[in-house]
Design a protein around this motif. Structure first.
Motif, PDB file in Angstrom:
ATOM      1  N   LEU A 182       0.801  -1.225   0.000  1.00  0.00           N
ATOM      2  CA  LEU A 182       0.000   0.000   0.000  1.00  0.00           C
ATOM      3  C   LEU A 182       0.838   1.281   0.000  1.00  0.00           C
ATOM      4  O   LEU A 182       0.513   2.254  -0.687  1.00  0.00           O
ATOM      5  CB  LEU A 182      -0.884  -0.033   1.260  1.00  0.00           C
ATOM      6  CG  LEU A 182      -2.135   0.795   1.328  1.00  0.00           C
ATOM      7  CD1 LEU A 182      -3.106   0.382   0.241  1.00  0.00           C
ATOM      8  CD2 LEU A 182      -2.793   0.600   2.703  1.00  0.00           C
ATOM      9  N   ASP A 183       1.914   1.289   0.777  1.00  0.00           N
ATOM     10  CA  ASP A 183       2.686   2.534   0.936  1.00  0.00           C
ATOM     11  C   ASP A 183       3.885   2.616  -0.005  1.00  0.00           C
ATOM     12  O   ASP A 183       4.687   3.537   0.086  1.00  0.00           O
ATOM     13  CB  ASP A 183       3.148   2.691   2.396  1.00  0.00           C
ATOM     14  CG  ASP A 183       4.072   1.566   2.838  1.00  0.00           C
ATOM     15  OD1 ASP A 183       4.458   0.733   1.986  1.00  0.00           O
ATOM     16  OD2 ASP A 183       4.400   1.510   4.040  1.00  0.00           O
ATOM     17  N   GLY A 184       4.004   1.647  -0.906  1.00  0.00           N
ATOM     18  CA  GLY A 184       5.093   1.706  -1.878  1.00  0.00           C
ATOM     19  C   GLY A 184       6.385   1.080  -1.399  1.00  0.00           C
ATOM     20  O   GLY A 184       7.344   0.967  -2.156  1.00  0.00           O
ATOM     21  N   SER A 185       6.407   0.627  -0.132  1.00  0.00           N
ATOM     22  CA  SER A 185       7.674   0.140   0.432  1.00  0.00           C
ATOM     23  C   SER A 185       8.163  -1.134  -0.249  1.00  0.00           C
ATOM     24  O   SER A 185       9.363  -1.411  -0.261  1.00  0.00           O
ATOM     25  CB  SER A 185       7.545  -0.072   1.938  1.00  0.00           C
ATOM     26  OG  SER A 185       6.506  -0.991   2.212  1.00  0.00           O
ATOM     27  N   THR A 186       7.251  -1.925  -0.808  1.00  0.00           N
ATOM     28  CA  THR A 186       7.708  -3.168  -1.445  1.00  0.00           C
ATOM     29  C   THR A 186       8.017  -2.965  -2.928  1.00  0.00           C
ATOM     30  O   THR A 186       8.641  -3.821  -3.555  1.00  0.00           O
ATOM     31  CB  THR A 186       6.637  -4.286  -1.334  1.00  0.00           C
ATOM     32  OG1 THR A 186       5.489  -3.918  -2.113  1.00  0.00           O
ATOM     33  CG2 THR A 186       6.224  -4.515   0.099  1.00  0.00           C
ATOM     34  N   GLY A 187       7.559  -1.877  -3.490  1.00  0.00           N
ATOM     35  CA  GLY A 187       7.826  -1.617  -4.907  1.00  0.00           C
ATOM     36  C   GLY A 187       7.043  -2.499  -5.859  1.00  0.00           C
ATOM     37  O   GLY A 187       7.288  -2.490  -7.064  1.00  0.00           O
ATOM     38  N   ARG A 188       6.081  -3.281  -5.333  1.00  0.00           N
ATOM     39  CA  ARG A 188       5.373  -4.248  -6.179  1.00  0.00           C
ATOM     40  C   ARG A 188       3.902  -3.900  -6.427  1.00  0.00           C
ATOM     41  O   ARG A 188       3.153  -4.670  -6.995  1.00  0.00           O
ATOM     42  CB  ARG A 188       5.480  -5.653  -5.561  1.00  0.00           C
ATOM     43  CG  ARG A 188       6.906  -6.209  -5.669  1.00  0.00           C
ATOM     44  CD  ARG A 188       7.023  -7.606  -5.094  1.00  0.00           C
ATOM     45  NE  ARG A 188       6.087  -8.546  -5.658  1.00  0.00           N
ATOM     46  CZ  ARG A 188       6.238  -9.153  -6.847  1.00  0.00           C
ATOM     47  NH1 ARG A 188       7.290  -8.884  -7.602  1.00  0.00           N
ATOM     48  NH2 ARG A 188       5.348 -10.007  -7.270  1.00  0.00           N
TER      49      ARG A 188
END
Ligand code: ZN
Length: 343
Positions: A44-50
């Protein structure tokens, strides 16, 4: 159709979007249930980049076939189906060897890591290739079928580990995947399962799932329990279902010499790795990725009642309330277990 769209990081909007158009090799599935995966919440927050927006997430789904592409055979409109979360090419070196979960150019439904964007099932309809469909037995509900993907991920980890007859196992992380590993280890013949988790309610669920011992990672009873059953050696197999330095370290530390450590969780892309422990204790560290044909077995286990999933459902809610449930899950305010959204 209505869909829950990740419009930008941390912004989910329930709104109208065009329904997907299907290619010749695809079917259109009218979604009846879709579970929220931990990877969706972490994405959701972009931390995984997926989960690069804009994106419709959701890969743990079930529904009925609404439309069938010209090159798809063996299915009829109205069939109750679930589907693999991996979309894999059939003409691939790995797929031809039975390793479709490792195929080149594989895509995950409801994921957009940069090189592709494949919309998922937090919507009224989703398009999927015919070759990833599985029929749902009559006595398995759509909500139960939405749990099959997670259970199949757990079974794949067990299959990767090899024979388990009479073995003593540790499971680190008692979330959805960890709980399914615990349950499936019981079915697979493991003699004793210990579980570690930080959350009290999750530890309770681990015991109900069949773990003989469940405690926090720092609790000395964990090592005592494993060692008392193995003449002091430690776990024959550790299953790691979190993916952080601390949990991988625990899984490795409590495995016996020559034992196996199966890594399923990968919340953190990199960790501090206890290299010397692994080398000097000659551990077999195995990665387990997604699913490789475990759907049929899980659907059989559900139909026969040998595997239960209802106890792992925290809430069933309408898709239009999806953003609110994501917020609760993200802020760790939701009860433990799976949240299933109904379009
Ligand atoms: Zn998932």
């Amino acid at each position: 159709m209505k869909a829950l769209v990740l419009e930008e990081y941390n912004t989910l909007v329930y709104r109208d979007v065009p329904a997907p158009e299907i290619a010749d090799h695809e079917v259109l599935v009218k979604v009846m249930a879709c579970g929220i995966c931990g990877s969706d919440v972490h994405g959701l927050d972009g931390s995984t980049g997926r989960r690069i927006p804009p994106l419709i997430m959701g890969h743990e789904a079930s529904g009925t076939i609404a439309e069938i592409g010209g090159k798809v055979s063996g299915w009829t409109k109205g069939d109750r189906v679930t589907f693999d979360s991996t979309v894999y090419p059939l003409d691939d070196w790995f797929t031809r060897r039975g390793l479709y979960n490792l195929s080149d150019n594989r895509e995950v439904i409801g994921v957009s890591p940069g090189n592709y964007r494949r919309h998922g099932a937090f919507a009224e309809f989703v398009a999927v290739p015919g070759h990833i469909l599985y029929g749902i037995p009559d006595n398995v509900s759509f909500e139960q079928a939405a749990m099959v993907e997670a259970a199949a991920v757990a079974l794949h980890a067990i299959n990767i580990s090899g024979t388990l007859d009479g073995e003593v196992c540790l499971v680190t992380g008692a979330g959805t995947i960890g709980l399914f590993i615990i349950k499936l280890l019981g079915i697979s013949g493991a003699s004793y399962v210990a579980a570690a988790d930080l959350d009290e309610k999750s530890l309770d669920m681990a015991l109900k799932a069949g773990a003989r011992l469940a405690c926090r990672p720092g609790d000395s009873r964990l090592e005592e329990g494993l060692c008392s059953r193995t003449g002091g050696r430690g776990a024959d197999v550790s299953f790691e279902a979190v993916g952080l330095t601390e949990t991988v370290d625990l899984a490795i530390r409590l495995a016996r010499k020559g034992g196996k450590v199966v890594l399923v969780g990968n919340r953190s892309p990199k960790i501090d790795f206890p290299l010397q422990t692994v080398v000097t204790r000659e551990l077999k560290v195995l990665g387990s990725c997604a699913i490789r044909g475990e759907y049929d077995r899980i659907l059989d286990l559900l139909a026969s009642g040998k595997l239960t999933v209802d106890d792992q459902v925290a809430a069933v809610a309408p898709l239009k309330e999806g953003a609110e449930w994501f917020r609760r899950l993200y802020n760790k305010q939701a009860p433990p277990g799976k949240v299933i959204l109904i379009p």
